[in-house]
Design an enzyme around this catalytic site. Structure first.
Site, PDB file in Angstrom:
ATOM      1  N   ASP A   1      -1.475   2.474  -1.572  1.00  0.00           N
ATOM      2  CA  ASP A   1      -0.483   2.269  -2.627  1.00  0.00           C
ATOM      3  C   ASP A   1      -0.140   3.638  -3.190  1.00  0.00           C
ATOM      4  OD1 ASP A   1       1.209   1.042  -4.445  1.00  0.00           O
ATOM      5  OD2 ASP A   1      -0.386   0.411  -5.807  1.00  0.00           O
ATOM      6  N   HIS A   2       1.006   3.716  -3.829  1.00  0.00           N
ATOM      7  CA  HIS A   2       1.411   4.945  -4.492  1.00  0.00           C
ATOM      8  C   HIS A   2       0.925   4.925  -5.941  1.00  0.00           C
ATOM      9  CE1 HIS A   2       4.933   5.331  -1.431  1.00  0.00           C
ATOM     10  NE2 HIS A   2       3.916   6.097  -1.077  1.00  0.00           N
TER      11      HIS A   2
ATOM     12  N   ALA B   1       3.637  -0.210  -7.150  1.00  0.00           N
ATOM     13  CA  ALA B   1       3.846  -1.508  -6.501  1.00  0.00           C
ATOM     14  C   ALA B   1       4.368  -1.335  -5.075  1.00  0.00           C
ATOM     15  CB  ALA B   1       4.782  -2.388  -7.325  1.00  0.00           C
ATOM     16  N   HIS B   2       3.753  -0.401  -4.364  1.00  0.00           N
ATOM     17  CA  HIS B   2       4.127  -0.099  -2.982  1.00  0.00           C
ATOM     18  C   HIS B   2       2.935  -0.319  -2.056  1.00  0.00           C
ATOM     19  CE1 HIS B   2       7.275   2.925  -4.771  1.00  0.00           C
ATOM     20  NE2 HIS B   2       7.635   1.655  -4.924  1.00  0.00           N
ATOM     21  N   GLN B   3       2.302  -1.463  -2.170  1.00  0.00           N
ATOM     22  CA  GLN B   3       1.091  -1.729  -1.386  1.00  0.00           C
ATOM     23  C   GLN B   3       1.438  -1.974   0.088  1.00  0.00           C
ATOM     24  OE1 GLN B   3       1.902  -3.553  -4.171  1.00  0.00           O
ATOM     25  NE2 GLN B   3       0.346  -3.054  -5.691  1.00  0.00           N
TER      26      GLN B   3
END
Length: 540
Positions: free
Chosen positions: A292-293, A469-471
Site C-alpha cells: 500500500d502507499h 487506499a492503494h492496496q
C-alpha cells in the site's frame, strides 16, 4: 439450477470492465455478483460527495487494520468501496497509470505480456480523453478522462515553484514524461463521477447475456477435482449455489479476493488449518505480499484567494450547490487533488519513488465520521511512497464469511521507507517556501514549524500517517513460490479460476491505482476470451 458461462465475483473497477468486455460476445452468459448495493446516488455522482462517502455504512466496508506497533499501536481506518463500481464509486477519481518501468519490471519478474508496450493498448482502449488522441492517450472508449473543472491560481503557482526546484514540467502525467509536475486528470464527465459501473456496466444493463446482482455475499467458491465449478452465495438470508460452465473470476479487490480464496480452501496450509477450512490447494502466497502507499498529509494556512475552503462550507456551500445543479461545474465538480509532482527521495533512485499531491483546500476528519472543510483558507499537500519495501498480509479472522479479514500492513517498519517519507516531507516544505507559491502561504499548520528533527518527523508520521487506499499484490502474479496466479491470471494449482483485480500486481504501481486496476480488467477479459475454456457438461 442457475448456470452461467462466467461468474464474476465483485463489481468493482476490474469486475465492471470484465462484465462489459465478456458480454461484448453474445455467446457468453455472464453473472456479475456484488455484495454491496446499487450506487446510483446523488453524492456518488457528485465528485465532491467523496467526503460524504468516506465513512458511509452502505457503500463502504469501513475496514480497520490490526494495531501497528510502529504506529504507536494505532489501528488505521481503511475505506474500501462496497457497491456497484466498488472503490471507483467512492474514490478521489484521480487517473494515473503509473511509470513505464513499473510494468516493464512486472514483465521482468516472469510475466510475459505485461510490459508497458503490452499494456498501453488496453489503457488507450478503455479511455475517452477529452484532450484528444495521441501516442499515449485514447479516445472512443467508455471511460471519460477530463481536466479539473476549475484550475486555481495557487495550483499553477505550485507547479511553478516545483519547477524552480528542478522538477520538470509535464503536460501529461500519463504521457511521455511521468516524473515531473503537472495537473492531474480525473474520471469525471460533465461534472459527474465516472465510476467503473457508470462507464462500463450501466450503458449495457439491457444486454440479455448480462445479469447483475447486488446484496450477494459469496461465501465460497465450489470445486470438484480442483476445478472451480461455481459459487455458494448468501442473499436475503438464503443460501444458493450458482454454477459456472466456463470459469469463476475473482475480482473482489486486494482485501477480499484473498479472503474468498482462503474461505474456499485455497491458501497457506497453516492458515486454513487454523480455521478448520478443508484444503483444496496449499498456496502459500494467498494474502501475502500486501503493499500500500503510506500517506502523510500537510496543511498550510493561506490567503483567501488561494483556497476554495470558503466556497464549500457555511452558507457559501448552498450557493455552490445551486451552481453545481445548474451547470455541473464549479468546486463540487472537482476531484480530490489538482496537481501531482513525481520526485526522487534521493538522487540515486532509478525513477521517482514519491508522489506529492497538491489541493487548494483543506479538511478535517472527525472521530464521528464527519468530514468537515476547514473554516480558514488553506492548501493541502500530501506525499506517499510509491515503491515501498514494506509488505504486509491479509489473513482470516475466522471461517465465517461475514467476518472482516485481518489486515496487517506493517507500515514504517522499513528504514528506507521511513527515510524516503522524511525526504518527501522536507521537499514539500521546500516547494511551499519557494516563490510563487510562498506568497500564498500565511503559515505552516500541519505538522507545524516545530516539527524538524528526524525523531519529530517520525513521531508525526506514526501519529497521523494514513493509507492512500492503494492496496495491491495479495494474489500476485509471477513464478516464484509466493506467486498466486500465472501471467494469464489463472490461479496456480487449480483450473477454471482466475483472479482479475489489483491483487495480482507483482508490486504496486507508481501512482494512484484505479487506472491500472481498470487496465487489468480489460487485459484479463481479453485473455479469458483468447483462452476460451470449453464449457463443462453440467447435469441438472
Amino acid at each position: 439450477m442457475e448456470i452461467y458461462d462466467y461468474i464474476i465475483i465483485g463489481a468493482g473497477s476490474a469486475g465492471c470492465v470484465l462484465a462489459r468486455a465478456l458480454t461484448d460476445n453474445p455467446e457468453n452468459k455472464v453473472l456479475l455478483l456484488e455484495v454491496g448495493p446499487h450506487s446510483d446516488r446523488f453524492w456518488v455522482d457528485t465528485p465532491a460527495g467523496m467526503a460524504k462517502l468516506y465513512f458511509d455504512k452502505e457503500l463502504n466496508w469501513n475496514y480497520f487494520t490490526e494495531p501497528m506497533p510502529a504506529l504507536r499501536g494505532r489501528k488505521m481506518y481503511w475505506p474500501r468501496g462496497k457497491g456497484l463500481g466498488g472503490s471507483s464509486s467512492i474514490n478521489g477519481m484521480i487517473y494515473i497509470r503509473g511509470h513505464r518501468s513499473d510494468f516493464d519490471n512486472w514483465r521482468a519478474l516472469g510475466n510475459p505480456g505485461w510490459g508497458y508496450d503490452d499494456v498501453l493498448p488496453y489503457f488507450k482502449a478503455i479511455e475517452h480523453n477529452e484532450r484528444g488522441a495521441d501516442e499515449y492517450r485514447g479516445v472512443g472508449g467508455p471511460l471519460w478522462i477530463s481536466d479539473p473543472a476549475v484550475k486555481m491560481s495557487s495550483s499553477f503557482d505550485f507547479i511553478e515553484s516545483a519547477h524552480r526546484m528542478g522538477i520538470p514540467r509535464t503536460e501529461d502525467l500519463n504521457g511521455v514524461l511521468h516524473d515531473g509536475v503537472g495537473f492531474m486528470q480525473h474520471t469525471i464527465r460533465d461534472g459527474k463521477r465516472q465510476s467503473a459501473y457508470v462507464a462500463f456496466v450501466k450503458p449495457v444493463l439491457d444486454r440479455p447475456n448480462l445479469t447483475v446482482r447486488t446484496g450477494c455475499l459469496v461465501e465460497r467458491i465450489l470445486f470438484q477435482n480442483k476445478q472451480a465449478t461455481g459459487v455458494e452465495v448468501s442473499a436475503n438470508g438464503e443460501k444458493k449455489t450458482i454454477l459456472a460452465a466456463r470459469e469463476v473470476i475473482l475480482s473482489a479487490g486486494s482485501l477480499n479476493s484473498p479472503q474468498v480464496l482462503m474461505l474456499s480452501g485455497i491458501g497457506p496450509h497453516e492458515e486454513l488449518q487454523r480455521h478448520g477450512i478443508r484444503q483444496v490447494h496449499d498456496l502459500p502466497g494467498v494474502g501475502q505480499s500486501l503493499q500500500d502507499h503510506f500517506y502523510v498529509h500537510t496543511a498550510w494556512r493561506s490567503t483567501e484567494s488561494s483556497s476554495y475552503n470558503r466556497n464549500i462550507r457555511g452558507l457559501w456551500k448552498y450557493l455552490e450547490g445551486a451552481r453545481y445543479l445548474a451547470t455541473h461545474g464549479g468546486y463540487l465538480a472537482l476531484g480530490t487533488s489538482q496537481v501531482a509532482a513525481f520526485v526522487k527521495s534521493r538522487p540515486d533512485v532509478e525513477y521517482a519513488d514519491l508522489q506529492i499531491s497538491f489541493r487548494p483546500m483543506t479538511f478535517t476528519y472527525h472521530s464521528t465520521g464527519q468530514v468537515e472543510v476547514d473554516s480558514e483558507p488553506g492548501m493541502g499537500v500530501s506525499v506517499f511512497i510509491l515503491r515501498p519495501r514494506t509488505t504486509g498480509a491479509v489473513t482470516l479472522r475466522s471461517a465465517n464469511p461475514a467476518d472482516t479479514p485481518k489486515l496487517t500492513p506493517n507500515f514504517l517498519t522499513d528504514e528506507d521507507d521511513v527515510r524516503a517519507m522524511m525526504s518527501g516531507l522536507r521537499q514539500i516544505r521546500k516547494i511551499m517556501t519557494t516563490e510563487p507559491i510562498a506568497s500564498h502561504v500565511i503559515s505552516e499548520h500541519i505538522p507545524g514549524p516545530h516539527v524538524q528533527t528526524d525523531t519529530q518527523l517520525l513521531d508525526f508520521m506514526a501519529e497521523t500517517g494514513n493509507t492512500a487506499a492503494h492496496q495491491t499484490s495479495t494474489c500476485r502474479m509471477g513464478r516464484d513460490p509466493l506467486a498466486v496466479v500465472d501471467e494469464r491470471l489463472r490461479v496456480r494449482g487449480v483450473e477454471r479460476l482466475r483472479v482479475v483485480d489489483a491483487s495480482i500486481m507483482p508490486h504496486v504501481t507508481s501512482g494512484n491505482t484505479n487506472a491500472p486496476s481498470l487496465m487489468i480488467g480489460a487485459k484479463g477479459a481479453d485473455m479469458i476470451s483468447q483462452d476460451a475454456v470449453p464449457r463443462r457438461r453440467i447435469h441438472a
